[in-house]
Design a protein around this motif. Structure first.
Motif, PDB file in Angstrom:
ATOM      1  N   GLN A   4      55.621 -76.488  51.814  1.00  0.00           N
ATOM      2  CA  GLN A   4      56.694 -77.342  52.315  1.00  0.00           C
ATOM      3  C   GLN A   4      58.025 -76.604  52.382  1.00  0.00           C
ATOM      4  O   GLN A   4      58.814 -76.807  53.312  1.00  0.00           O
ATOM      5  CB  GLN A   4      56.827 -78.576  51.426  1.00  0.00           C
ATOM      6  CG  GLN A   4      55.671 -79.562  51.542  1.00  0.00           C
ATOM      7  CD  GLN A   4      55.580 -80.176  52.930  1.00  0.00           C
ATOM      8  OE1 GLN A   4      54.928 -79.640  53.822  1.00  0.00           O
ATOM      9  NE2 GLN A   4      56.258 -81.283  53.130  1.00  0.00           N
ATOM     10  N   ASP A  13      57.631 -87.812  45.433  1.00  0.00           N
ATOM     11  CA  ASP A  13      57.136 -86.518  44.968  1.00  0.00           C
ATOM     12  C   ASP A  13      58.050 -85.404  45.475  1.00  0.00           C
ATOM     13  O   ASP A  13      58.177 -85.202  46.684  1.00  0.00           O
ATOM     14  CB  ASP A  13      55.710 -86.299  45.483  1.00  0.00           C
ATOM     15  CG  ASP A  13      55.076 -85.047  44.906  1.00  0.00           C
ATOM     16  OD1 ASP A  13      55.787 -84.272  44.236  1.00  0.00           O
ATOM     17  OD2 ASP A  13      53.866 -84.832  45.140  1.00  0.00           O
ATOM     18  N   ARG A  44      51.314 -76.460  47.420  1.00  0.00           N
ATOM     19  CA  ARG A  44      51.818 -77.456  48.369  1.00  0.00           C
ATOM     20  C   ARG A  44      53.335 -77.386  48.484  1.00  0.00           C
ATOM     21  O   ARG A  44      53.889 -77.472  49.589  1.00  0.00           O
ATOM     22  CB  ARG A  44      51.389 -78.850  47.926  1.00  0.00           C
ATOM     23  CG  ARG A  44      51.861 -79.969  48.843  1.00  0.00           C
ATOM     24  CD  ARG A  44      51.149 -81.264  48.498  1.00  0.00           C
ATOM     25  NE  ARG A  44      51.659 -82.367  49.289  1.00  0.00           N
ATOM     26  CZ  ARG A  44      52.615 -83.201  48.871  1.00  0.00           C
ATOM     27  NH1 ARG A  44      53.171 -83.030  47.684  1.00  0.00           N
ATOM     28  NH2 ARG A  44      53.028 -84.194  49.636  1.00  0.00           N
ATOM     29  N   GLU A  85      54.136 -90.014  48.107  1.00  0.00           N
ATOM     30  CA  GLU A  85      54.745 -88.995  48.952  1.00  0.00           C
ATOM     31  C   GLU A  85      56.266 -89.106  48.946  1.00  0.00           C
ATOM     32  O   GLU A  85      56.972 -88.105  48.952  1.00  0.00           O
ATOM     33  CB  GLU A  85      54.234 -89.134  50.391  1.00  0.00           C
ATOM     34  CG  GLU A  85      52.809 -88.670  50.589  1.00  0.00           C
ATOM     35  CD  GLU A  85      52.685 -87.160  50.579  1.00  0.00           C
ATOM     36  OE1 GLU A  85      53.470 -86.482  51.253  1.00  0.00           O
ATOM     37  OE2 GLU A  85      51.802 -86.653  49.854  1.00  0.00           O
ATOM     38  N   LYS A  86      56.760 -90.322  48.900  1.00  0.00           N
ATOM     39  CA  LYS A  86      58.206 -90.539  48.976  1.00  0.00           C
ATOM     40  C   LYS A  86      58.924 -90.041  47.738  1.00  0.00           C
ATOM     41  O   LYS A  86      60.033 -89.503  47.828  1.00  0.00           O
ATOM     42  CB  LYS A  86      58.497 -92.030  49.189  1.00  0.00           C
ATOM     43  CG  LYS A  86      59.945 -92.314  49.545  1.00  0.00           C
ATOM     44  CD  LYS A  86      60.085 -93.691  50.148  1.00  0.00           C
ATOM     45  CE  LYS A  86      61.467 -93.870  50.756  1.00  0.00           C
ATOM     46  NZ  LYS A  86      61.616 -95.132  51.482  1.00  0.00           N
ATOM     47  N   THR A 110      57.038 -82.888  48.225  1.00  0.00           N
ATOM     48  CA  THR A 110      57.045 -83.258  49.638  1.00  0.00           C
ATOM     49  C   THR A 110      58.151 -82.538  50.386  1.00  0.00           C
ATOM     50  O   THR A 110      58.010 -82.193  51.564  1.00  0.00           O
ATOM     51  CB  THR A 110      57.229 -84.783  49.783  1.00  0.00           C
ATOM     52  OG1 THR A 110      56.165 -85.445  49.086  1.00  0.00           O
ATOM     53  CG2 THR A 110      57.204 -85.197  51.246  1.00  0.00           C
TER      54      THR A 110
END
Length: 342
Positions: A311, A281, A307, A278-279, A284
């Motif tokens: 975001q 990508d 996604r 997640e950090k 995110t």
């Protein structure tokens, strides 16, 4: 904080439009007071949505599409019924609170500048990508890879980035660093030498929390909250971070798939691996804000999937609610160095 925000989404922009854009935007509709307006070819939007859109979602028919091969400076003028032109005109007229597009960066910036307009007194809108660091996130603010840069622009960007970090990222006293090849004031080229004393003076006045020059490696380790750069160096740093992130993700995945034992370790570390992914990508974060435009405009990645679009819409809502534009309007006079400083 406002209870609801209306986000206008360019349904036709990006490599995966309209399906991924429509589905990603609709996944956020109704969450936390977010209302979605989709601009584009109505029949294609409805097909991407499965035949109909949820109650409360507005579809605005726009027949033309700005292609990646179009001249970014003039496309929105020639294609007045494009999803970008129609959507930004709605934003200008107060029919929405923010605009999101995964289409051409140049065309979007040109259209936003000439339709929505810059905040009065801002000489050039800045690109404001948020990057991962060892301690959280930082704002990398610059004028774009192909734009001319001056000490006056970098000074303006320092303020804009500081406002963004404070208002949108929630950093109480953002540390502002000037991207350079070394920490000493004597390092770097003429642009850095001209900019450093201006930002230092702003720090002494208490207008910025300027910490001096910062090297890319220290910035990535969390050495500052706002990285001020010309567009060329900033773009190289951003692309390098994206490349290293992809490399690390691939290598870590390969390590845990080499044997049965490593696969068992991966299961035990599933939560930590998900946090790491997640950090690094970029999906995110979802997009890049154009700071200095009089209303929020967010550029999502051209290759954005569902996604990433979701975001980007959430980011647009956060910017719309943040009060950053009021901050900029109230402090424009501070952003321009005096003739003696230049």
């Amino acid at each position: 904080m406002r209870s609801s925000v209306r986000i206008i989404v360019d349904a036709m922009g990006g490599d995966n439009a309209p399906e991924a854009v429509v589905k990603g935007a609709l996944s956020v509709h109704g969450q936390g007071g977010v209302e979605i307006i989709l601009a584009g070819r109505e029949e294609e939007i409805l097909a991407a949505a499965g035949g109909s859109v949820p109650a409360g979602v507005q579809v605005v028919d726009a027949r033309e599409v700005i292609e990646i091969c179009d001249d970014p400076a003039t496309a929105f003028k020639r294609k007045k019924d494009s999803s970008v032109t129609v959507g930004l005109t709605m934003l200008k007229n107060g029919e929405g609170d923010a605009f999101v597009s995964a289409g051409s960066t140049g065309a979007l910036l040109s259209a936003a500048t000439l339709i929505v307009k810059r905040v009065r007194g801002i000489r050039r809108a800045a690109l404001c990508p948020v990057i991962p660091t060892a301690t959280g996130r930082a704002v990398l603010i610059d004028c774009g890879a192909n734009a001319e840069c001056t000490a006056e622009y970098l000074t303006q960007f320092a303020y804009l980035g500081s406002f963004y970090a404070r208002r949108v990222l929630g950093v109480k006293r953002p540390r502002v660093g000037l991207l350079n090849i070394g920490a000493e004031p004597s390092k770097g080229d003429a642009l850095r030498h001209e900019t450093y004393p201006i930002l230092q003076a702003a720090g002494e006045r208490g207008e910025l929390n300027f910490i001096g020059n910062i090297e890319a490696k220290e910035a990535i380790l969390g050495g500052c909250d706002v990285i001020v750069s010309d567009g060329f160096a900033g773009n190289i740093m951003l692309k390098s971070i994206e490349g290293v992130g992809s490399f690390l993700g691939r290598e870590v995945k390969g390590m845990f798939l080499r044997s049965g034992l490593s696969k068992m370790c991966a299961l035990l570390m599933k939560g930590s691996l998900r946090t790491f992914k997640e950090k690094i990508d970029p999906d995110t974060i979802g997009g890049t804000a154009f700071i200095g435009i009089s209303k929020p405009v967010i550029k999502a990645h051209g290759s954005s999937g569902e996604r990433a679009i979701a975001q980007a819409v959430r980011q647009a809502a956060a910017v719309a609610r943040s009060g950053i534009i009021a901050d900029i309007e109230a402090n424009v006079s501070r952003m321009h160095p005096s003739a003696e400083q230049l």
